[in-house]
Enzyme design. Structure first.
Site, mmCIF file in Angstrom:
data_model
loop_
_atom_site.group_PDB
_atom_site.id
_atom_site.type_symbol
_atom_site.label_atom_id
_atom_site.label_comp_id
_atom_site.label_asym_id
_atom_site.label_seq_id
_atom_site.Cartn_x
_atom_site.Cartn_y
_atom_site.Cartn_z
ATOM 1 C CB CYS A 163 -0.959 0.027 1.189
ATOM 2 S SG CYS A 163 -0.638 -1.084 2.530
ATOM 3 C CB ILE A 181 -0.361 -8.723 -1.673
ATOM 4 C CG1 ILE A 181 -0.147 -7.466 -2.534
ATOM 5 C CG2 ILE A 181 0.593 -9.843 -2.070
ATOM 6 C CD1 ILE A 181 -0.240 -7.697 -3.998
ATOM 7 C CD GLU A 224 3.204 -8.117 0.449
ATOM 8 O OE1 GLU A 224 2.901 -8.879 1.390
ATOM 9 O OE2 GLU A 224 2.360 -7.542 -0.269
ATOM 10 C CG ASP A 284 2.192 -9.131 5.437
ATOM 11 O OD1 ASP A 284 1.033 -8.695 5.353
ATOM 12 O OD2 ASP A 284 3.066 -8.878 4.578
#
Length: 634
Positions: A2, A53, A77, A100
């Protein structure tokens, strides 16, 4: 993946904060078209845009801890989040999502600031403690994900994934940082910590911050280190391959389609051969001299992968160039920005995530500037023998060589004997003793108007970083410089900004803490020697690739700007820009136009100088003359 934006302090009431924050979030909608979220109280306004994602259904932000006393906003990520999640559950933490993002928050609860040493991935995150009103944030080891910050005249502290969001804060007054222009001319990118916008700074890679009641504290938590092992060459090759293979597989974690960029070079080929994605993507030009598609297609066919290619012509490049510079935030004269723009847009038609090969040259000594300036075996053998001389003798010999007239092998000899502090200018050019940059420091001043001239040099900007690795061997020192300058402020900036302009997440598995540790333990003699650059790495890649691919030379992203600037149509486009009235604020226009003509008439090779100036002027028109038109793009 993002984009995040936030500010703390100032005099706004909550409704006004909400209005400003929403406008800022709209500016980076391209980073997160899947959704948005925010948190606002009397102290802060925090927002994000989401590109889904992982955990597509429940991963919206902000995410809170169990008792809603802390929240997190996150861009990036985390590839080891599942292992961390298992450990944190065993320690008593209760998870509400499979994301995550939530792992970062519980890890912070458990380990405090040490959370940054446990994360494996690319990240910028901000955690807000609703009880103490303290912000804690961090940027990843390499600076893969961007973060900028500034303090406004009214005391507001503001940060964001992209500078352009600041334009929507009513107290932000954009002003050109005059010092940055010369740095840009010497490097093709601004290599200063302060950006092209006065008072706006890049948050440093491998650092974290705390902010509370107007006090900002920044601390380093990690850095690249070089600790050569005593392993044999074969053992090092095996270790490199194990680290790369494991990292590529870790970077394949996603709940959306994952593809790969593939050129004819060894780095993207190595990644692709391990990943074995269903879709691979390549870009070429209508000028066949600059077309990597044929070799990439051959490898994809051999691996049984679905090959997707797109082509770019000069009309495409010039038509989109202003948008490229807008999305970059700061001007970047690296010609590879052009093919990366079209490749990212093309890949996004089929995948949301793509893996790429950035970082291998810096970590495994792939650049010829590290001392591989000759292919003559006699010159290389002679130089190798001289390198065994005592340090003082090498330095004296290097000074003597520098004063000699040009002869075959002179550059190779000099760069292998001299102290990098004295000559190294990064990757601005293939090293030349007399002209070591796109614009030399003195030369840049002759083109600039007095208000923009200064005493800065490329090498002066490197000295503090040379101090950090003073005990390392010369090649390791140059690798360290490139990781903290060319990689950080050029390669990674364009990789993130251009891919995210098309809502594509680009992952770089070579830039991984475990791969970096393995790379830092490889003795330099195994990496750059009489055989090749990044030699041990190439042998590792040969475990997966045909020999021809493992031994391919470093090419980068070749772009036919020489041909473009010699073509009447595009020469006239550049000339028209160079002739505009506003240009006289910055440059001696007569010198610019003379440079352009001399290049077109092939009396000089001035293409990189011209492209660098063309880039800055295009960017300046975007951000200081027409910015409202571009902010509406989202």
């Amino acid at each position: 993946m993002c984009g995040i934006v936030g500010f703390a302090g100032g005099l706004f009431d909550l409704p006004k904060k909400k209005e400003v924050l929403n406008q800022q979030m709209d500016v980076i909608k391209h980073r997160g078209p899947s959704g948005d979220g925010d948190f606002i109280d009397d102290k802060v306004a925090l927002g994000f845009r989401r590109l889904s994602i992982i955990d597509l259904a429940k991963g919206d932000q902000p995410i809170y801890n169990e008792d809603h006393t802390k929240l997190v906003f996150f861009n990036g990520e985390i590839y080891n989040y599942r292992e961390m999640r298992t450990e944190l559950i065993a320690l008593g933490h209760d998870f509400k999502t499979d994301s995550d993002t939530e792992t970062i928050l519980h890890a912070y609860e458990e380990w405090g600031k040490e959370v940054v040493t446990k994360l494996r991935g690319m990240f910028v995150f901000v955690i807000y403690d609703l009880q103490t009103k303290q912000l804690f944030g961090a940027r990843d080891f390499f600076g893969i994900k961007p973060l900028y910050y500034t303090t406004l005249a009214d005391g507001t502290f503001m940060f964001s994934s992209e500078i352009k969001t600041f334009m929507r804060h009513p107290e932000f007054k954009p002003e050109l940082n005059k010092t940055a222009l010369k740095s840009f001319m010497m490097n093709q990118y601004n290599d200063l910590q302060e950006t092209f916008f006065k008072g706006v700074f890049r948050f440093p890679a491998g650092h974290y911050f705390t902010y509370q009641d107007g006090q900002l504290d920044i601390e380093k938590y990690c850095d690249m280190s070089f600790n050569p092992s005593n392993l044999s060459f074969e053992e090092e090759v095996a270790k490199i391959d194990a680290a790369v293979e494991e990292s590529v597989k870790a970077h394949n974690v996603a709940d959306v389609p994952v593809g790969a960029f593939l050129s004819e070079g060894v780095d993207s080929s190595y990644v692709t051969s391990i990943l074995q994605p269903q879709e691979v993507f390549s870009v070429g030009f209508d000028d066949q001299t600059y077309n990597e598609v044929t070799a990439a297609r051959a490898l994809a066919d051999e691996l049984g992968l679905n090959f997707n290619e797109t082509k770019v012509n000069a009309d495409d490049a010039f038509a989109e160039f202003d948008k490229i510079q807008y999305y970059l935030d700061e001007p970047d004269g690296n010609p590879s920005c052009v093919p990366l723009w079209f490749l990212s847009r093309f890949a996004r038609e089929k995948v949301t995530v793509a893996l790429s090969g950035e970082g291998a040259d810096e970590l495994f000594a792939g650049y010829v500037n590290y001392g591989m300036h000759s292919h003559n075996s006699t010159i290389k053998a002679f130089t190798s023998g001289l390198k065994k001389l005592p340090k003082g003798a090498r330095a004296s010999l290097a000074k003597a060589v520098k004063k000699m007239p040009a002869f075959p092998g002179r550059v190779h000899l000099y760069t292998n004997l001299a102290n990098p502090r004295e000559f190294y200018t990064g990757q601005s050019v293939i090293f030349d003793i007399e002209n070591p940059s796109i614009f030399g420091a003195d030369e840049a001043n002759t083109f600039l108007k007095p208000a923009y001239q200064n005493d800065g040099t490329i090498q002066a900007n490197y000295q503090a970083d040379f101090d950090n690795v003073a005990d390392a061997d010369p090649v390791s020192q140059m690798q360290y410089i490139d990781l903290h300058h060319f990689m950080l402020n050029d390669i990674l900036q364009k990789a993130d900004k251009i891919s995210m302009a098309h809502s594509l997440e680009l992952r770089v598995p070579f830039l991984d803490p475990k791969v970096a540790k393995a790379a830092g333990e490889v003795p330099t003699k195994y990496l750059i020697n009489s055989h090749d650059t990044k030699y041990a790495y190439r042998q590792a890649s040969a475990k997966h690739l045909p020999t021809a691919w493992a031994n391919r030379p470093k090419l980068g992203f070749p772009v036919p700007i020489k041909q473009w600037l010699e073509d009447d149509k595009y020469y006239e486009k550049v000339k028209a820009l160079f002739s505009e009235d506003f240009v006289a604020e910055f440059f001696d226009q007569d010198k610019l136009l003379a440079l352009l003509d001399a290049n077109k008439e092939q009396r000089i090779n001035g293409r990189r100088k011209i492209w660098t100036i063309f880039t800055f002027l295009t960017w300046y028109k975007v951000y200081f003359q027409n910015v409202e038109d571009y902010l509406a793009l989202g």
